[in-house]
Design a protein around this motif. Structure first.
Motif, PDB file in Angstrom:
ATOM      1  N   ASN A   1     -42.149   8.897  -8.102  1.00 23.98           N
ATOM      2  CA  ASN A   1     -41.499  10.194  -7.883  1.00 23.98           C
ATOM      3  C   ASN A   1     -42.472  11.268  -7.420  1.00 23.98           C
ATOM      4  OD1 ASN A   1     -38.555  10.322  -8.416  1.00 23.98           O
ATOM      5  ND2 ASN A   1     -39.121   9.347 -10.341  1.00 23.98           N
TER       6      ASN A   1
ATOM      7  N   VAL B   1     -42.009  14.308  -4.453  1.00 23.09           N
ATOM      8  CA  VAL B   1     -41.628  15.678  -4.809  1.00 23.09           C
ATOM      9  C   VAL B   1     -42.432  16.736  -4.055  1.00 23.09           C
ATOM     10  CG1 VAL B   1     -41.511  17.357  -6.693  1.00 23.09           C
ATOM     11  CG2 VAL B   1     -40.715  15.004  -7.060  1.00 23.09           C
TER      12      VAL B   1
ATOM     13  N   SER C   1     -35.078  11.762 -10.662  1.00 20.11           N
ATOM     14  CA  SER C   1     -35.992  12.582 -11.464  1.00 20.11           C
ATOM     15  C   SER C   1     -35.625  12.556 -12.945  1.00 20.11           C
ATOM     16  CB  SER C   1     -36.000  14.025 -10.952  1.00 20.11           C
ATOM     17  OG  SER C   1     -34.741  14.643 -11.155  1.00 20.11           O
TER      18      SER C   1
END
Length: 410
Positions: free
Chosen positions: A38, A42, A127
């Motif tokens: 992740n 991001v 997320s």
């Protein structure tokens, strides 16, 4: 002694037996790979939207807002489901699947509308894996009678380690091989994430279902857990202060102070190194002064760190400021999740999701505010104003001190 040869199925079963014996460690590896996946995406999405798709910077805010809205909603829903006794593994698998779909969609169609529709929805869902893994880690530590404070610090340090490594690698790959290579790398990481999920995460692990009326008031409605919300509010202010400062620092160092282009990377490395050490020392600190006092100290350290960082004019000063930043935020990161969970009142996953949502919301508001402050004033002012977030966190912690009577020692 001759080594025993194993055929395919036997090797798999032996490997799974090894995981069973060391699951507490493999849980951390699973979390780390999820964070690596992740955190590669991001911070990179803004660059992809502006440079890869040629869109205006304000369009980043549209994507970020949509992603955050989904993330907050899913976090809360996951928390409720986990507290109701649903198995956690399918929720994490859903996050992995959403992550794969988002990256695949971007690779197939390079369009801003794919980013704000499919990608924002799926990245928002993915997320929520962090909150689910934090809840799982806490419940696992309780069930296995591990030291909860220490295991929480391990979980949080894995998050910091992932954020220390993956964004830098993502930007390096983008510079060498182009923007789309980052999403290809993320898909490869997601493959390892899914593989670890299959071998590591127990498919029948659930929280003990809570009695339906445990948190009901006399009128039959669920009562508001005010101490929990107060703790979440303090975390919101910590997150606001942290993101307002950290998002302004790179351009402050390069444009306003005139430091070399490697300065932001060096600053981030120093900050994260100290941060991980502070996170791992959190159990000792809680045992010595208590969670609330540790957070009060972190708020005061944060104010000092912001003032030092705003006054930086050389690399040595930057290193000192970065170390202070890592120290204050590491204490918060290591203590904050345990502090919030101590007010869970039997709803551990909901408390964890509230903690994560506080971080998300604080970060979103701070990220939007930084650009406005820098445009009206400068980046130095944004760093100085971050101290207001730390002051607000300090005030909330002092004003709600009596709430500790409602906390459960962990």
């Amino acid at each position: 002694m001759a080594r025993r040869k194993l055929n395919g199925p036997a090797a798999v079963w032996e490997f799974m037996g090894l995981i069973q014996n060391h699951r507490s460690v493999w849980n951390l590896v699973l979390l780390l790979v999820g964070v690596l996946s992740n955190s590669a995406i991001v911070p990179f999405m803004g660059v992809y939207i502006v440079e890869g798709l040629g869109k205006e910077p304000w369009m980043i805010s549209v994507y970020s807002s949509l992603t955050l809205l989904v993330a907050v909603t899913i976090n809360r829903r996951f928390g409720e489901w986990i507290d109701e006794g649903r198995t956690i593994a399918p929720l994490v698998l859903l996050c992995i699947a959403a992550f794969v779909i988002a990256n695949s969609a971007i690779l197939i169609v390079q369009s801003y509308w794919i980013v704000v529709s499919v990608a924002s929805l799926c990245f928002g869902v993915s997320s929520a894996a962090l909150s689910a893994m934090y809840s799982y880690g806490r419940l696992y530590a309780e069930r296995e009678r591990l030291n909860i404070q220490r295991y929480n610090s391990y979980l949080r340090s894995m998050t910091s380690l992932g954020w220390m490594l993956s964004p830098a690698l993502a930007f390096f790959i983008a510079g060498q091989f182009g923007h789309l290579a980052v999403f290809k790398m993320a898909l490869i990481a997601a493959g390892f994430w899914a593989l670890l999920w299959y071998f590591v995460m127990p498919k029948d692990f659930t929280a003990a279902a809570r009695p339906a009326l445990q948190n009901k008031a006399s009128n039959g409605q669920e009562s508001i857990n005010r101490p929990l919300w107060h703790a979440g509010l303090a975390c919101f202010f910590f997150s606001f202060a942290h993101i307002l400062c950290s998002s302004a620092l790179p351009l402050f160092y390069i444009q306003e102070v005139g430091l070399p282009t490697f300065a932001p990377g060096l600053s981030f490395s120093v900050k994260t190194f100290v941060e991980i050490g502070a996170i791992l020392s959190a159990p000792w600190l809680i045992g010595r002064v208590g969670a609330r006092n540790a957070l009060l100290g972190a708020a005061l350290l944060g104010i000092v760190a912001f003032m030092v960082l705003a006054a930086v004019s050389s690399l040595p000063q930057m290193i000192v400021g970065s170390a202070l930043e890592g120290l204050y935020y590491g204490i918060f990161a290591g203590v904050g999740i345990t502090f919030v969970q101590s007010f869970a009142a039997g709803r551990m996953a909901r408390a964890t999701s509230l903690y994560m949502n506080g971080l998300f919301l604080g970060g979103l508001i701070a990220g939007s505010s930084m650009g406005l402050i820098a445009q009206i004033f400068d980046f130095r002012t944004a760093i100085q104003l971050a101290s207001l977030g730390a002051i607000a966190a300090f005030v909330v912690l002092v004003a709600t001190r009596r709430s500790d009577a409602a906390s459960v020692p962990v």
